[in-house]
Enzyme design. Structure first.
Site, PDB file in Angstrom:
ATOM      1  N   PRO A  87       0.819  -1.219   0.000  1.00  0.00           N
ATOM      2  CA  PRO A  87       0.000   0.000   0.000  1.00  0.00           C
ATOM      3  C   PRO A  87       0.855   1.273   0.000  1.00  0.00           C
ATOM      4  O   PRO A  87       0.345   2.349  -0.331  1.00  0.00           O
ATOM      5  CB  PRO A  87      -0.824  -0.090   1.288  1.00  0.00           C
ATOM      6  CG  PRO A  87      -0.508  -1.391   1.923  1.00  0.00           C
ATOM      7  CD  PRO A  87       0.576  -2.075   1.169  1.00  0.00           C
ATOM      8  N   GLU A 114       1.008  -9.349   8.422  1.00  0.00           N
ATOM      9  CA  GLU A 114       1.101  -7.954   8.869  1.00  0.00           C
ATOM     10  C   GLU A 114       2.069  -7.133   8.033  1.00  0.00           C
ATOM     11  O   GLU A 114       1.960  -5.922   7.938  1.00  0.00           O
ATOM     12  CB  GLU A 114       1.563  -7.902  10.325  1.00  0.00           C
ATOM     13  CG  GLU A 114       0.613  -8.529  11.302  1.00  0.00           C
ATOM     14  CD  GLU A 114      -0.758  -7.901  11.247  1.00  0.00           C
ATOM     15  OE1 GLU A 114      -0.839  -6.655  11.243  1.00  0.00           O
ATOM     16  OE2 GLU A 114      -1.754  -8.642  11.207  1.00  0.00           O
ATOM     17  N   ARG A 151      -4.052  -7.819 -21.225  1.00  0.00           N
ATOM     18  CA  ARG A 151      -5.015  -7.421 -22.258  1.00  0.00           C
ATOM     19  C   ARG A 151      -4.410  -6.459 -23.274  1.00  0.00           C
ATOM     20  O   ARG A 151      -4.948  -6.283 -24.362  1.00  0.00           O
ATOM     21  CB  ARG A 151      -6.299  -6.849 -21.638  1.00  0.00           C
ATOM     22  CG  ARG A 151      -6.122  -5.562 -20.913  1.00  0.00           C
ATOM     23  CD  ARG A 151      -7.397  -5.139 -20.194  1.00  0.00           C
ATOM     24  NE  ARG A 151      -8.443  -4.642 -21.091  1.00  0.00           N
ATOM     25  CZ  ARG A 151      -8.423  -3.456 -21.667  1.00  0.00           C
ATOM     26  NH1 ARG A 151      -7.409  -2.631 -21.481  1.00  0.00           N
ATOM     27  NH2 ARG A 151      -9.411  -3.065 -22.440  1.00  0.00           N
ATOM     28  N   ASP A 165      -9.939   2.735 -24.899  1.00  0.00           N
ATOM     29  CA  ASP A 165     -10.193   2.508 -23.472  1.00  0.00           C
ATOM     30  C   ASP A 165     -10.309   3.802 -22.676  1.00  0.00           C
ATOM     31  O   ASP A 165      -9.639   4.776 -22.990  1.00  0.00           O
ATOM     32  CB  ASP A 165      -8.998   1.791 -22.823  1.00  0.00           C
ATOM     33  CG  ASP A 165      -9.017   0.302 -23.034  1.00  0.00           C
ATOM     34  OD1 ASP A 165     -10.053  -0.208 -23.436  1.00  0.00           O
ATOM     35  OD2 ASP A 165      -7.977  -0.328 -22.781  1.00  0.00           O
TER      36      ASP A 165
HETATM   37  N1  ADE Z   1      -1.091  -5.066  -0.220  1.00  0.00           N
HETATM   38  C1  ADE Z   1      -2.040  -4.738   0.670  1.00  0.00           C
HETATM   39  N2  ADE Z   1      -2.773  -3.709   0.233  1.00  0.00           N
HETATM   40  C2  ADE Z   1      -2.288  -3.366  -0.993  1.00  0.00           C
HETATM   41  C3  ADE Z   1      -2.609  -2.370  -1.961  1.00  0.00           C
HETATM   42  N3  ADE Z   1      -3.601  -1.498  -1.768  1.00  0.00           N
HETATM   43  N4  ADE Z   1      -1.873  -2.317  -3.087  1.00  0.00           N
HETATM   44  C4  ADE Z   1      -0.859  -3.192  -3.292  1.00  0.00           C
HETATM   45  N5  ADE Z   1      -0.498  -4.125  -2.419  1.00  0.00           N
HETATM   46  C5  ADE Z   1      -1.208  -4.233  -1.275  1.00  0.00           C
END
Ligand code: ADE
Length: 224
Positions: A87, A114, A151, A165
């Site tokens: 994230p 975690e 794709r 697209d």
């Molecule tokens: N792992 C956990 N959440 C994620 C996200 N939003 N993007 C990429 N990998 C992740």
């Protein structure tokens, strides 16, 4: 042919992804090779452990570096581009799908639990997030990114379908219609029925602009 290797502790999560629809066809037609690799197979630990508690304390378990480093060492070549899903990575965009579709070999590292030992980041050429929300692991993000790349590969879908697209020119897609001409009083716009291709093109471009201004004005200021 593009080769994608996905390092994960949960290979079964990928069963549906590789055995259905356009992705299955792309694999069958040798446009892409996808290998799902369980990095637990690379652990040195006598009990097959791949995680441990964090130094300094805190909740949960952390992926240790050894199995992932050894797995990467065994599959990496000079053509490999290594992506860590997290994230806190760079936010994924269609522009990145185009860039990645030109690579020869992509390795995805999927974290789970975690978190992962900070030193695992040193393996990656790029860290990617698919959005500002937290998932249980990198498996779904690796499928999202692989799907968006596959794709775009030559011969996977009709090229015209991705030239138009959403996002390909920083505009959302125009509205499309099929039969019937009148469905519960909702009519197909006249301009699409008259066969005048110039007018249809103009109408579609105007609709793209209108929709983008209404829904995603931020896209109009982005670089193409
Ligand atoms: N792992 C956990 N959440 C994620 C996200 N939003 N993007 C990429 N990998 C992740």
């Amino acid at each position: 042919m593009l080769k994608i290797d996905i390092l994960t502790l949960f290979p079964k999560m990928f069963d549906g992804f590789i055995s259905e629809s356009i992705i299955k066809r792309a694999i069958d037609n040798k446009k892409v090779e996808i290998n799902i690799i369980n990095f637990r197979d690379y652990t040195d630990d006598p009990h097959n452990k791949v995680d441990d508690s964090p130094y300094g304390g805190g909740a949960g378990m952390v992926l240790t570096p050894q199995p992932i480093f050894d797995a990467v060492d065994s599959i990496k070549t000079k053509d490999s581009f290594i992506i860590l899903l997290t994230p806190d990575g760079e936010q994924y965009k269609q522009r990145m799908a185009y860039d990645l579709s030109n690579k020869k070999h992509i390795i995805f590292i999927c974290g789970h639990y975690e978190g992962f030992d900070e030193r695992i980041r040193t393996l990656a050429n790029m860290e990617i997030s698919i959005g500002d929300y937290v998932l249980t692991g990198g498996e779904l993000p690796s499928m999202v990114i692989s799907d968006s790349i596959i794709r775009l590969l030559d011969g996977v879908i009709n090229t015209e379908s991705h030239i138009n697209d959403s996002f390909s020119n920083n505009l959302l897609d125009y509205p499309i219609y099929t039969k019937p001409r009148d469905f519960r009083g909702m009519k197909v716009p006249e301009v699409l029925l008259n066969g005048n291709h110039k007018e249809i093109e103009k109408y579609r471009h105007e609709e793209q602009l209108k929709r983008t201004k209404n829904r995603r004005p931020d896209l109009l200021n982005e670089e193409v």
